[in-house]
Motif scaffolding. Structure first.
Motif, PDB file in Angstrom:
ATOM      1  N   GLU A 126       0.870  -1.405  -0.087  1.00  0.00           N
ATOM      2  CA  GLU A 126      -0.254  -0.094  -0.074  1.00  0.00           C
ATOM      3  C   GLU A 126       1.039   1.321   0.056  1.00  0.00           C
ATOM      4  N   GLN A 127       2.200   1.290   0.932  1.00  0.00           N
ATOM      5  CA  GLN A 127       2.928   2.454   0.842  1.00  0.00           C
ATOM      6  C   GLN A 127       3.445   2.476  -0.642  1.00  0.00           C
ATOM      7  N   LEU A 128       3.764   1.496  -1.338  1.00  0.00           N
ATOM      8  CA  LEU A 128       4.252   1.887  -2.685  1.00  0.00           C
ATOM      9  C   LEU A 128       3.390   2.118  -3.743  1.00  0.00           C
ATOM     10  N   ASN A 129       2.263   1.754  -3.560  1.00  0.00           N
ATOM     11  CA  ASN A 129       1.042   2.336  -4.504  1.00  0.00           C
ATOM     12  C   ASN A 129       0.744   3.678  -4.276  1.00  0.00           C
ATOM     13  N   THR A 130       0.724   4.103  -3.101  1.00  0.00           N
ATOM     14  CA  THR A 130       0.358   5.528  -2.711  1.00  0.00           C
ATOM     15  C   THR A 130       1.416   6.457  -3.387  1.00  0.00           C
ATOM     16  N   TYR A 131       2.614   6.107  -3.109  1.00  0.00           N
ATOM     17  CA  TYR A 131       3.906   6.869  -3.523  1.00  0.00           C
ATOM     18  C   TYR A 131       3.794   6.838  -5.318  1.00  0.00           C
ATOM     19  N   LEU A 132       3.283   5.713  -5.829  1.00  0.00           N
ATOM     20  CA  LEU A 132       3.464   5.734  -7.452  1.00  0.00           C
ATOM     21  C   LEU A 132       2.201   6.515  -8.110  1.00  0.00           C
ATOM     22  N   ARG A 133       1.204   6.306  -7.182  1.00  0.00           N
ATOM     23  CA  ARG A 133      -0.123   6.841  -7.878  1.00  0.00           C
ATOM     24  C   ARG A 133      -0.003   8.224  -8.773  1.00  0.00           C
ATOM     25  N   GLN A 135       2.454   9.118 -10.219  1.00  0.00           N
ATOM     26  CA  GLN A 135       3.251   9.079 -11.707  1.00  0.00           C
ATOM     27  C   GLN A 135       2.521   8.224 -12.434  1.00  0.00           C
ATOM     28  N   GLY A 136       1.275   7.907 -12.188  1.00  0.00           N
ATOM     29  CA  GLY A 136       0.418   6.956 -13.149  1.00  0.00           C
ATOM     30  C   GLY A 136       0.807   5.578 -13.178  1.00  0.00           C
ATOM     31  N   LEU A 137       1.655   5.133 -12.309  1.00  0.00           N
ATOM     32  CA  LEU A 137       1.861   3.550 -12.101  1.00  0.00           C
ATOM     33  C   LEU A 137       1.448   2.869 -11.035  1.00  0.00           C
ATOM     34  N   PHE A 138       1.358   1.690 -10.856  1.00  0.00           N
ATOM     35  CA  PHE A 138       0.984   0.951  -9.872  1.00  0.00           C
ATOM     36  C   PHE A 138       1.756  -0.396  -9.790  1.00  0.00           C
ATOM     37  N   PHE A 139       2.016  -1.310  -8.623  1.00  0.00           N
ATOM     38  CA  PHE A 139       2.502  -2.485  -8.386  1.00  0.00           C
ATOM     39  C   PHE A 139       1.218  -3.343  -8.330  1.00  0.00           C
ATOM     40  N   PRO A 140       1.070  -4.468  -9.135  1.00  0.00           N
ATOM     41  CA  PRO A 140      -0.170  -4.912  -9.257  1.00  0.00           C
ATOM     42  C   PRO A 140      -0.551  -6.268  -8.011  1.00  0.00           C
ATOM     43  N   ILE A 141       0.488  -6.772  -7.444  1.00  0.00           N
ATOM     44  CA  ILE A 141       0.400  -8.025  -6.725  1.00  0.00           C
ATOM     45  C   ILE A 141      -0.096  -7.539  -5.416  1.00  0.00           C
ATOM     46  N   ASP A 142      -1.575  -8.355  -5.132  1.00  0.00           N
ATOM     47  CA  ASP A 142      -2.362  -7.833  -3.927  1.00  0.00           C
ATOM     48  C   ASP A 142      -2.710  -9.108  -3.084  1.00  0.00           C
ATOM     49  N   PRO A 143      -2.077  -9.311  -2.162  1.00  0.00           N
ATOM     50  CA  PRO A 143      -2.534 -10.733  -1.538  1.00  0.00           C
ATOM     51  C   PRO A 143      -3.497 -10.254  -0.311  1.00  0.00           C
ATOM     52  N   GLY A 144      -3.988  -9.168  -0.272  1.00  0.00           N
ATOM     53  CA  GLY A 144      -5.086  -8.906   0.625  1.00  0.00           C
ATOM     54  C   GLY A 144      -4.552  -7.919   1.626  1.00  0.00           C
ATOM     55  N   ALA A 145      -3.554  -8.753   2.518  1.00  0.00           N
ATOM     56  CA  ALA A 145      -3.089  -7.915   3.631  1.00  0.00           C
ATOM     57  C   ALA A 145      -2.127  -6.859   2.991  1.00  0.00           C
ATOM     58  N   ASN A 146      -1.908  -5.991   3.977  1.00  0.00           N
ATOM     59  CA  ASN A 146      -1.045  -4.928   3.653  1.00  0.00           C
ATOM     60  C   ASN A 146       0.600  -5.284   3.893  1.00  0.00           C
ATOM     61  N   LEU A 219      11.475  -4.143  -8.784  1.00  0.00           N
ATOM     62  CA  LEU A 219      10.227  -4.614  -9.211  1.00  0.00           C
ATOM     63  C   LEU A 219       9.614  -4.301 -10.474  1.00  0.00           C
ATOM     64  N   LYS A 220       8.895  -5.063 -11.069  1.00  0.00           N
ATOM     65  CA  LYS A 220       8.256  -4.542 -12.334  1.00  0.00           C
ATOM     66  C   LYS A 220       6.926  -3.654 -12.009  1.00  0.00           C
ATOM     67  N   LEU A 221       6.811  -2.414 -12.698  1.00  0.00           N
ATOM     68  CA  LEU A 221       5.562  -1.749 -12.303  1.00  0.00           C
ATOM     69  C   LEU A 221       4.677  -1.704 -13.747  1.00  0.00           C
ATOM     70  N   GLN A 222       3.336  -1.491 -13.524  1.00  0.00           N
ATOM     71  CA  GLN A 222       2.241  -1.214 -14.541  1.00  0.00           C
ATOM     72  C   GLN A 222       1.655   0.210 -14.642  1.00  0.00           C
ATOM     73  N   GLY A 223       1.333   0.734 -15.757  1.00  0.00           N
ATOM     74  CA  GLY A 223       0.839   1.943 -15.943  1.00  0.00           C
ATOM     75  C   GLY A 223      -0.737   1.667 -15.565  1.00  0.00           C
ATOM     76  N   ILE A 224      -1.242   2.804 -14.701  1.00  0.00           N
ATOM     77  CA  ILE A 224      -2.580   2.654 -14.118  1.00  0.00           C
ATOM     78  C   ILE A 224      -3.496   2.615 -15.297  1.00  0.00           C
ATOM     79  N   PRO A 225      -4.329   1.643 -15.408  1.00  0.00           N
ATOM     80  CA  PRO A 225      -5.083   1.527 -16.715  1.00  0.00           C
ATOM     81  C   PRO A 225      -6.172   2.861 -16.750  1.00  0.00           C
ATOM     82  N   GLU A 226      -6.365   3.114 -18.386  1.00  0.00           N
ATOM     83  CA  GLU A 226      -7.454   4.141 -18.631  1.00  0.00           C
ATOM     84  C   GLU A 226      -8.570   3.944 -17.754  1.00  0.00           C
ATOM     85  N   ALA A 227      -8.998   2.712 -17.676  1.00  0.00           N
ATOM     86  CA  ALA A 227     -10.714   2.471 -17.029  1.00  0.00           C
ATOM     87  C   ALA A 227     -10.338   0.976 -16.568  1.00  0.00           C
TER      88      ALA A 227
END
Length: 468
Positions: A126-133, A135-146, A219-227
């Motif tokens: 969650e910390q990483l994705n908040t930081y990346l937001r 920049q239009g990027l996200f890290f996709p692996i989401d095991p549920g727990a932070n 880590l690999k990152l992904q672009g936040i999808p348009e939709a």
């Protein structure tokens, strides 16, 4: 029944190491019982086995220093992230030193042009994705727990997005690792591919701290999808829901997430998250892409769901509605535990080929009913992975024995179907009895690698391998 067997302790070595670490790290070396209990405990039914001390390093060099001290005296080292593992991964069966990596929580670099980033192991997803937001990027692996990204790497975590984005093994580019001798090595570079030598990155991903301590992750990152759009649909039976999943995957619809909740799980999340979902087997889905493509994906899936008797199909692009549904899914563990106050939820997971999913899930539900358990079932079913949560009075030996019987039966069934005893929880202590059944002689090769890299068996002993 799974027992967390105590291993022989090196009392002389432990005493010597404690003396050195207390002098070197001061208050960063904690020996209080409550702190040690926290670092031996996970969300598991396996008994707590306390380390002798917990040390909080802030750099790779400090980790290496701690490991060198322990190596010199042949004292166990156990890595610790957020403590959300489920199979006794952070227990200390021979005592030793727990290295808590949560103060190593810096995001060191984001290379937006290359779609990668470099982080320390204590950074959480969650910390990483908040930081990346921004920049239009996200890290996709989401095991549920932070969870911490170091822990996710060590256990080869996956989660709800794995059907589209893969697991940690697909998203780790390279690592910095402290070896059992206290040396600092890198397993690769930031290049997108390499044919240079053994793939040490993949060896370390999923090694559960038994071969070294991960101190830096690229880590690999992904672009936040348009939709993004989310959908939900109910079915008359688990079998029908699973058949719809299988057809969706075979049609090649690029779903980002496709999650199953059985009727009991739906009842639980309705109560816990204040929702009003139809109390029947439910699929939750998410689609990523352009506005037109997510609409097309949702409509294609709607047709498949209808073919298998799906009802109440709805889809939305509303972020608020999507977040509400997925937060309820992430809270499913706690919602399930709340179905039987005072009971312990014993979470177990298996993964089977998608063609056997319906058969395996239906058999698991029937067996749980036969044993008389309140036991919600949820699953990341797009890749054949599901979880059962028998709610057990751990003070009742008969219930514990029945739970153990069920877990053993389910693991054997998954292996017989060409699957695995764990899709994402890892082996730790709890799944060790099933590893040889699943992989046979390959476990001997794993043991040989472990002996070669860690001849004194100081790195997280008593985990993964039957005799380690």
């Amino acid at each position: 029944m799974v027992q967390a067997t105590d291993l022989p302790r090196n009392e002389t070595g432990i005493a010597a190491v404690l003396g050195v670490l207390k002098q070197r790290f001061g208050e960063k070396c904690q020996t209080g019982e409550s702190m040690r209990e926290q670092h031996g405990h996970t969300t598991t039914w396996i008994k707590n086995q306390l380390p002798d001390a917990v040390v909080f390093p802030k750099s790779t060099e400090e980790v290496a220093e701690i490991v060198k001290t322990c190596a010199a005296h042949k004292v166990p080292v156990i890595g610790f992230g957020t403590g959300t593992s489920l199979e006794g991964h952070v227990n200390a069966p021979a005592g030793g030193i727990s290295i808590d990596l949560m103060e190593m929580n810096e995001i060191l670099a984001v290379n937006a042009e290359d779609l990668d980033c470099v982080v320390q192991p204590g950074v959480t997803r969650e910390q990483l994705n908040t930081y990346l937001r921004d920049q239009g990027l996200f890290f996709p692996i989401d095991p549920g727990a932070n969870a911490s990204l170091g822990g996710m790497t060590a256990t080869r975590a996956s989660g709800t997005n794995a059907v589209r984005y893969g697991t940690m093994k697909d998203n780790v580019v390279c690592l910095e690792v402290v070896t059992p001798q206290g040396e600092i090595i890198r397993t690769g570079t930031r290049a997108k591919k390499s044919s240079a030598g053994y793939d040490l990155t993949r060896l370390m991903v999923g090694s559960e701290g038994t071969l070294g301590l991960i101190t830096e992750i690229t880590l690999k990152l992904q672009g936040i999808p348009e939709a993004m759009s989310s959908a939900r649909v109910s079915f008359e039976s688990l079998d029908a829901a699973c058949q719809a999943v299988m057809m969706t995957i075979q049609y090649g619809i690029p779903v980002a997430r496709i999650e199953l909740l059985d009727t009991l799980s739906v009842q639980a999340v309705n109560a816990y998250s204040k929702l009003s979902l139809p109390e029947a087997p439910l699929l939750l889905l998410e689609f990523h892409g352009s506005e037109s493509s997510v609409a097309e994906q949702a409509e294609l899936f709607g047709g498949i769901a209808e073919e298998f008797g799906g009802t109440g199909f709805e889809w939305t692009t509303s972020a608020e509605e999507r977040n509400k549904l997925w937060q309820a899914r992430h809270d499913a563990y706690w919602a399930g535990v709340a179905l039987r106050p005072g009971a312990k939820g014993i979470s177990t997971d298996v993964c089977v080929p998608i063609s056997r999913l319906a058969e395996c899930v239906s058999a698991a539900q029937a067996r749980l009913d036969e044993l008389g358990f309140i036991a919600p079932i949820v699953g990341h079913v797009g890749d054949g992975n599901f979880h059962c949560l028998p709610l057990v009075d751990v003070e009742n030996p008969e219930e514990l024995a029945k739970a153990d019987d069920f877990i053993g039966w389910l693991n054997d069934l998954a292996i017989e179907m060409g699957g695995t005893c764990t899709g994402e929880h890892g082996i730790g202590q709890g799944k060790r009895p099933y590893l040889v059944k699943e992989l046979g002689g390959a476990v001997d090769m794993m043991a040989a690698i472990k002996r070669a890299i860690d001849p004194d068996n100081i790195m997280n002993p008593g985990k993964i391998l039957p005799d380690a």
